[in-house]
Write a protein that holds these residues in place. Sequence first.
Motif, PDB file in Angstrom:
ATOM      1  N   PRO A 208       0.870  -1.284   0.003  1.00  0.00           N
ATOM      2  CA  PRO A 208       0.025  -0.048   0.019  1.00  0.00           C
ATOM      3  C   PRO A 208       0.759   1.408  -0.084  1.00  0.00           C
ATOM      4  CG  PRO A 208      -0.867  -1.664   1.623  1.00  0.00           C
ATOM      5  CD  PRO A 208       0.493  -2.023   1.330  1.00  0.00           C
ATOM      6  N   VAL A 209       0.429   2.239  -0.717  1.00  0.00           N
ATOM      7  CA  VAL A 209       1.102   3.318  -0.791  1.00  0.00           C
ATOM      8  C   VAL A 209       1.233   4.060   0.454  1.00  0.00           C
ATOM      9  CG1 VAL A 209      -0.927   4.846  -1.350  1.00  0.00           C
ATOM     10  CG2 VAL A 209       1.387   5.549  -2.009  1.00  0.00           C
ATOM     11  N   GLY A 210       0.188   4.097   1.359  1.00  0.00           N
ATOM     12  CA  GLY A 210       0.487   4.810   2.722  1.00  0.00           C
ATOM     13  C   GLY A 210       1.478   4.011   3.684  1.00  0.00           C
ATOM     14  N   GLN A 211       1.754   2.684   3.526  1.00  0.00           N
ATOM     15  CA  GLN A 211       2.859   1.859   3.912  1.00  0.00           C
ATOM     16  C   GLN A 211       4.148   2.275   3.580  1.00  0.00           C
ATOM     17  OE1 GLN A 211       1.934  -0.659   6.281  1.00  0.00           O
ATOM     18  NE2 GLN A 211       4.228  -0.885   6.821  1.00  0.00           N
ATOM     19  N   VAL A 212       4.352   2.654   2.276  1.00  0.00           N
ATOM     20  CA  VAL A 212       5.543   3.225   1.537  1.00  0.00           C
ATOM     21  C   VAL A 212       5.880   4.642   2.066  1.00  0.00           C
ATOM     22  CG1 VAL A 212       6.760   3.481  -0.649  1.00  0.00           C
ATOM     23  CG2 VAL A 212       5.224   1.545  -0.453  1.00  0.00           C
ATOM     24  N   ALA A 213       5.054   5.255   2.248  1.00  0.00           N
ATOM     25  CA  ALA A 213       5.175   6.609   2.598  1.00  0.00           C
ATOM     26  C   ALA A 213       5.501   6.614   4.069  1.00  0.00           C
ATOM     27  CB  ALA A 213       3.824   7.561   2.232  1.00  0.00           C
ATOM     28  N   LEU A 229      11.511  -2.077   0.464  1.00  0.00           N
ATOM     29  CA  LEU A 229      10.174  -1.783   0.931  1.00  0.00           C
ATOM     30  C   LEU A 229       9.105  -2.756   0.388  1.00  0.00           C
ATOM     31  CD1 LEU A 229       9.994   2.243   1.527  1.00  0.00           C
ATOM     32  CD2 LEU A 229      10.561   0.196   2.974  1.00  0.00           C
ATOM     33  N   THR A 230       9.169  -3.984   0.753  1.00  0.00           N
ATOM     34  CA  THR A 230       8.350  -5.122   0.093  1.00  0.00           C
ATOM     35  C   THR A 230       7.442  -5.727   0.963  1.00  0.00           C
ATOM     36  OG1 THR A 230      10.043  -6.786   0.495  1.00  0.00           O
ATOM     37  CG2 THR A 230      10.395  -5.402  -1.551  1.00  0.00           C
ATOM     38  N   ASN A 231       6.177  -6.618   0.410  1.00  0.00           N
ATOM     39  CA  ASN A 231       5.292  -7.247   1.397  1.00  0.00           C
ATOM     40  C   ASN A 231       6.113  -8.438   1.763  1.00  0.00           C
ATOM     41  OD1 ASN A 231       3.223  -8.417   2.664  1.00  0.00           O
ATOM     42  ND2 ASN A 231       2.053  -7.679   0.958  1.00  0.00           N
ATOM     43  N   SER A 288      12.474  -4.740   4.746  1.00  0.00           N
ATOM     44  CA  SER A 288      13.108  -4.192   5.762  1.00  0.00           C
ATOM     45  C   SER A 288      11.712  -3.550   6.839  1.00  0.00           C
ATOM     46  CB  SER A 288      13.869  -2.821   5.505  1.00  0.00           C
ATOM     47  OG  SER A 288      14.772  -3.391   4.445  1.00  0.00           O
ATOM     48  N   ILE A 289      10.571  -4.127   6.360  1.00  0.00           N
ATOM     49  CA  ILE A 289       9.494  -3.594   7.167  1.00  0.00           C
ATOM     50  C   ILE A 289       8.687  -5.016   7.808  1.00  0.00           C
ATOM     51  CG2 ILE A 289       9.105  -1.477   6.203  1.00  0.00           C
ATOM     52  CD1 ILE A 289       7.157  -2.466   4.165  1.00  0.00           C
ATOM     53  N   LEU A 290       7.840  -4.635   8.889  1.00  0.00           N
ATOM     54  CA  LEU A 290       7.114  -5.788   9.413  1.00  0.00           C
ATOM     55  C   LEU A 290       5.880  -6.171   8.545  1.00  0.00           C
ATOM     56  CD1 LEU A 290       6.889  -4.579  12.908  1.00  0.00           C
ATOM     57  CD2 LEU A 290       8.447  -6.428  12.257  1.00  0.00           C
ATOM     58  N   PRO A 291       5.217  -7.402   8.652  1.00  0.00           N
ATOM     59  CA  PRO A 291       4.152  -7.742   7.919  1.00  0.00           C
ATOM     60  C   PRO A 291       2.972  -7.054   8.258  1.00  0.00           C
ATOM     61  CG  PRO A 291       5.162  -9.895   8.942  1.00  0.00           C
ATOM     62  CD  PRO A 291       5.746  -8.443   9.686  1.00  0.00           C
ATOM     63  N   PHE A 292       2.187  -6.838   6.957  1.00  0.00           N
ATOM     64  CA  PHE A 292       0.998  -6.136   6.783  1.00  0.00           C
ATOM     65  C   PHE A 292       0.030  -6.706   6.071  1.00  0.00           C
ATOM     66  CE2 PHE A 292       3.743  -4.517   3.871  1.00  0.00           C
ATOM     67  CZ  PHE A 292       3.246  -4.288   2.977  1.00  0.00           C
ATOM     68  N   ARG A 293      -1.473  -6.379   6.125  1.00  0.00           N
ATOM     69  CA  ARG A 293      -2.366  -6.995   5.323  1.00  0.00           C
ATOM     70  C   ARG A 293      -2.711  -6.302   4.089  1.00  0.00           C
ATOM     71  NH1 ARG A 293      -7.174  -8.835   9.640  1.00  0.00           N
ATOM     72  NH2 ARG A 293      -5.735 -10.020  10.879  1.00  0.00           N
ATOM     73  N   THR A 294      -2.558  -7.249   3.154  1.00  0.00           N
ATOM     74  CA  THR A 294      -3.028  -7.067   1.530  1.00  0.00           C
ATOM     75  C   THR A 294      -3.933  -8.202   1.201  1.00  0.00           C
ATOM     76  OG1 THR A 294      -1.156  -7.751   0.805  1.00  0.00           O
ATOM     77  CG2 THR A 294      -1.247  -5.445   1.023  1.00  0.00           C
ATOM     78  N   GLY A 295      -4.982  -8.542   2.144  1.00  0.00           N
ATOM     79  CA  GLY A 295      -5.975  -9.463   1.655  1.00  0.00           C
ATOM     80  C   GLY A 295      -7.068  -9.209   0.930  1.00  0.00           C
ATOM     81  N   LYS A 296      -7.951  -9.859   1.066  1.00  0.00           N
ATOM     82  CA  LYS A 296      -9.085  -9.953  -0.119  1.00  0.00           C
ATOM     83  C   LYS A 296      -9.862  -8.548   0.197  1.00  0.00           C
ATOM     84  CE  LYS A 296     -13.519 -12.253  -0.928  1.00  0.00           C
ATOM     85  NZ  LYS A 296     -14.488 -13.471  -0.756  1.00  0.00           N
ATOM     86  N   ALA A 297     -10.164  -8.296   1.448  1.00  0.00           N
ATOM     87  CA  ALA A 297     -10.851  -6.741   1.693  1.00  0.00           C
ATOM     88  C   ALA A 297     -10.214  -5.686   1.163  1.00  0.00           C
ATOM     89  CB  ALA A 297     -11.163  -6.734   3.064  1.00  0.00           C
ATOM     90  N   PHE A 298      -8.918  -5.782   1.350  1.00  0.00           N
ATOM     91  CA  PHE A 298      -7.932  -4.503   1.131  1.00  0.00           C
ATOM     92  C   PHE A 298      -8.152  -4.501  -0.626  1.00  0.00           C
ATOM     93  CE2 PHE A 298      -3.787  -3.040  -0.809  1.00  0.00           C
ATOM     94  CZ  PHE A 298      -3.961  -1.985  -0.386  1.00  0.00           C
ATOM     95  N   ILE A 299      -7.883  -5.568  -1.145  1.00  0.00           N
ATOM     96  CA  ILE A 299      -8.012  -5.633  -2.924  1.00  0.00           C
ATOM     97  C   ILE A 299      -9.282  -5.008  -3.462  1.00  0.00           C
ATOM     98  CG2 ILE A 299      -7.406  -7.043  -4.936  1.00  0.00           C
ATOM     99  CD1 ILE A 299      -4.782  -6.373  -3.536  1.00  0.00           C
ATOM    100  N   GLN A 300     -10.217  -5.564  -2.667  1.00  0.00           N
ATOM    101  CA  GLN A 300     -11.550  -5.398  -3.447  1.00  0.00           C
ATOM    102  C   GLN A 300     -12.048  -3.962  -3.163  1.00  0.00           C
ATOM    103  OE1 GLN A 300     -14.272  -8.713  -2.068  1.00  0.00           O
ATOM    104  NE2 GLN A 300     -13.602  -9.950  -3.958  1.00  0.00           N
TER     105      GLN A 300
END
Length: 318
Positions: A208-213, A229-231, A288-300
């Motif tokens: 997510p762009v917010g995660q990158v920023a 900065l990867t997932n 270099s970052i901790l895990p975060f969610r990019t699941g179904k709800a986020f994508i849809q």
Amino acid sequence: MSNILLTGSTGFLGTALIPKLLAKGDRVLALARNPEKAKAILPAEVEIIEGDITKPGLGVKKAPNIEQVWHLAAVVQLSQRDKEETFKVNLMGTKNTIEFCRDHNISKLVYVGTAYADKRRNPYEESKFQAEGLVLHSGLQTVVFKPSIIVGKGSSFGTLGTVVTILARVHRRAELLRREIEIALRLPLLEPTLRIDGQPAAHLNLIPVGQVASSIARLADGSNGAIWLTNPRPPTVANVFAWIGEILLIRLIAREDFSHSLTEEVVASSMSAFLPYFRGEDENMPSSILPFRTGKAFIQRLVRCILSDKLKSMRSSQ
């Protein structure tokens, strides 16, 4: 608190990063080719400086007090037909930025590259590979951020916006014709299916762009060298296709080595530049970052926003 000259300030990532920098107390000076446009987009606290990274000296007539340059500006075009413009902005623009830092005794340069630079599969990756080399060997104090596929709300919604738009457009045209044939022949209505070149079990490294920023704003101070900065836990290609398909009302399937229908040929041709990212060629990237969610709800949620934005654009143009 630092005086930061920011390139790419009105872009997808720039507009997400600026509020983070202002919240830290940094003074942000935005380089902009069109100051009036930038003024309408950016927060009032941002100081606008007219300039252009493709010009020597960044086209800046008089440089104010600047302590750091954060270079975000880039052209994200994957096709060969845009190669000249891509290299002009991504490589020459970076070279001009480095020279600007040297000419004005600015010791720190923060650069946003890509996690895919070493792949060198298209003009974008090749230009970023060469630009990253210039930055790392510039002799300046440098931080190179290497994000994967940035997605989120914004003027273009990132690469995902392009993919969804292509799928929606091709599917709509094919579906109108298919329904006409089914009704004319009184055939039962079937769920439309579209196969796309890809490896189902491969991972699509979306961030997510917010995660990158947030990560850039937090990690730039006190860091040196490359920061990935990867997932850490990206979704599979099969899942992303299925989630998008549910919104488009079409069954999207990732498949390798199949005989394409006419519609599938159109899709493959339209998305040819994106296909390497669906084939599992980018597995096991460091992060270099901790895990975060990019699941179904986020994508849809993103897909719905993309389609809503495109619908508004169509209505406004009528």
